[in-house]
Design an enzyme around this catalytic site. Sequence first.
Site, PDB file in Angstrom:
ATOM      1  N   CYS A 130       7.118  68.609  38.413  1.00 12.91           N
ATOM      2  CA  CYS A 130       7.996  68.931  39.554  1.00 12.91           C
ATOM      3  C   CYS A 130       9.514  68.417  39.915  1.00 12.91           C
ATOM      4  CB  CYS A 130       7.102  68.768  40.967  1.00 12.91           C
ATOM      5  SG  CYS A 130       5.636  69.713  41.076  1.00 12.91           S
ATOM      6  N   LYS A 195       1.281  66.079  50.906  1.00  8.39           N
ATOM      7  CA  LYS A 195       0.558  67.215  50.137  1.00  8.39           C
ATOM      8  C   LYS A 195       0.053  66.293  48.974  1.00  8.39           C
ATOM      9  CE  LYS A 195       2.210  70.257  46.420  1.00  8.39           C
ATOM     10  NZ  LYS A 195       3.216  71.154  45.671  1.00  8.39           N
ATOM     11  N   LYS A 248      -1.170  69.891  53.423  1.00  7.34           N
ATOM     12  CA  LYS A 248      -1.738  70.548  52.295  1.00  7.34           C
ATOM     13  C   LYS A 248      -2.630  69.774  51.319  1.00  7.34           C
ATOM     14  CE  LYS A 248      -0.096  72.985  48.275  1.00  7.34           C
ATOM     15  NZ  LYS A 248       1.362  73.351  47.445  1.00  7.34           N
ATOM     16  N   SER A 274      -4.625  78.164  47.338  1.00  3.87           N
ATOM     17  CA  SER A 274      -5.242  79.033  46.648  1.00  3.87           C
ATOM     18  C   SER A 274      -6.625  78.780  46.306  1.00  3.87           C
ATOM     19  CB  SER A 274      -4.444  79.346  45.384  1.00  3.87           C
ATOM     20  OG  SER A 274      -4.486  77.936  44.546  1.00  3.87           O
TER      21      SER A 274
HETATM   22  C1  PBG Z   1       4.421  73.160  43.803  1.00  7.93           C
HETATM   23  C2  PBG Z   1       3.288  73.727  44.609  1.00  7.93           C
HETATM   24  C3  PBG Z   1       2.068  74.138  44.500  1.00  7.93           C
HETATM   25  C4  PBG Z   1       1.547  75.065  45.340  1.00  7.93           C
HETATM   26  C5  PBG Z   1       2.346  75.244  46.518  1.00  7.93           C
HETATM   27  N1  PBG Z   1       3.666  74.468  45.841  1.00  7.93           N
HETATM   28  C6  PBG Z   1       1.516  73.768  43.332  1.00  7.93           C
HETATM   29  C7  PBG Z   1       1.161  72.138  42.898  1.00  7.93           C
HETATM   30  O1  PBG Z   1       1.771  71.323  43.596  1.00  7.93           O
HETATM   31  O2  PBG Z   1       0.562  71.854  41.495  1.00  7.93           O
HETATM   32  C8  PBG Z   1      -0.129  75.345  45.489  1.00  7.93           C
HETATM   33  C9  PBG Z   1      -0.209  76.212  46.652  1.00  7.93           C
HETATM   34  C10 PBG Z   1      -1.779  76.952  46.246  1.00  7.93           C
HETATM   35  O3  PBG Z   1      -2.510  76.453  45.517  1.00  7.93           O
HETATM   36  O4  PBG Z   1      -1.882  77.772  46.896  1.00  7.93           O
HETATM   37  N2  PBG Z   1       5.669  73.991  43.799  1.00  7.93           N
END
Ligand code: PBG
Length: 323
Positions: A130, A195, A248, A274
């Site tokens: 990221c 997060k 999240k 997801s």
């Molecule tokens: C990072 C981001 C992620 C998700 C949303 N923004 C993935 C991560 O951090 O690896 C995951 C969302 C989901 O799993 O539905 N840009």
Amino acid sequence: MPFPLHRYRRLRRSESLRAMVRETSLDPADFIAPMFVVPGEGIRQPIGSMPGIDRVSPEVAAADAESLAKLGVLSVILFGIPEGKDARGTSSADPEGPVCRAIRAIKSQSPKTVVVSDVCLCEYTDHGHCGVIEGDTVDNDETLPILVAEALAHAQAGADIVAPSDMMDGRVGAIRTALDANGFGDVALMAYAAKYASGFYGPFREAAESTPAFGDRRAYQMDPANVREALKEIDSDVAEGADIVMVKPALSYLDVVRAAKERTNVPLAVYNVSGEYSMVKAAAQNGWIDGKRVTLEVLTSMKRAGADLILTYHAREVAEWLS
Ligand code: PBG
């Protein structure tokens, strides 16, 4: 006095009685529908691990946003899958990239849709992290100007809300300052404040092609074992100017959602991620659970825990069920 005096079942006897005393309800206006946007035209590619969710090109995204708005889902959040990736995620600020094109297409076809853009580099870096890699880690301060450029590009394209999901320290303040300095004082900021480094993102990473090529995200995303730390993150993001804060994932973190709700007065979003979606879909497809019933129960639990807004892949189907 007869025993028992209180018979709670009196108010559970009929659906009308239950509806009268129901404490929590779902409204399509609370949902933010995620969309995966790819370059090109006329594209709709199903995502295998997320039945019902597709990768779409910008003008297809606009049509989808319009039909969602007709169902009462007034907001979408965009994730981009770019043509090219490099070590610094340069394509994240491309005004002709899929996200900027989709923002413009949606705002012109469905003006009442609130467009949120995810601000992160993992879909744009060739290593899938990221931010910028320095040694064996992601360099926080080197990454900030790139995130700022991405957020400004989205704002320039017409995003209503930018949503940094990278978990670099100080990014909310850096983005807020840059938005204000560039005439985007009205663009709101939704921070992925708490997060977690979660196993529940698996299907998303397949959909967005953002799996890290080495290591994992534990040096920047939060440890799933912590809740007090989430409150520090929320406090900092609100102090830096976040208009909305997010927790999240959602389902395994409802205690964090409740704690966040008690901590702050800004609107609270949760991301029904997801993996949470795919588990429900897979079990339903196997006939192991009643998919509709479980979906409604899952989303209701998030609102009951304190969420004002829910980012969810179920947005369209639930809006259809509720209409
Ligand atoms: C990072 C981001 C992620 C998700 C949303 N923004 C993935 C991560 O951090 O690896 C995951 C969302 C989901 O799993 O539905 N840009």
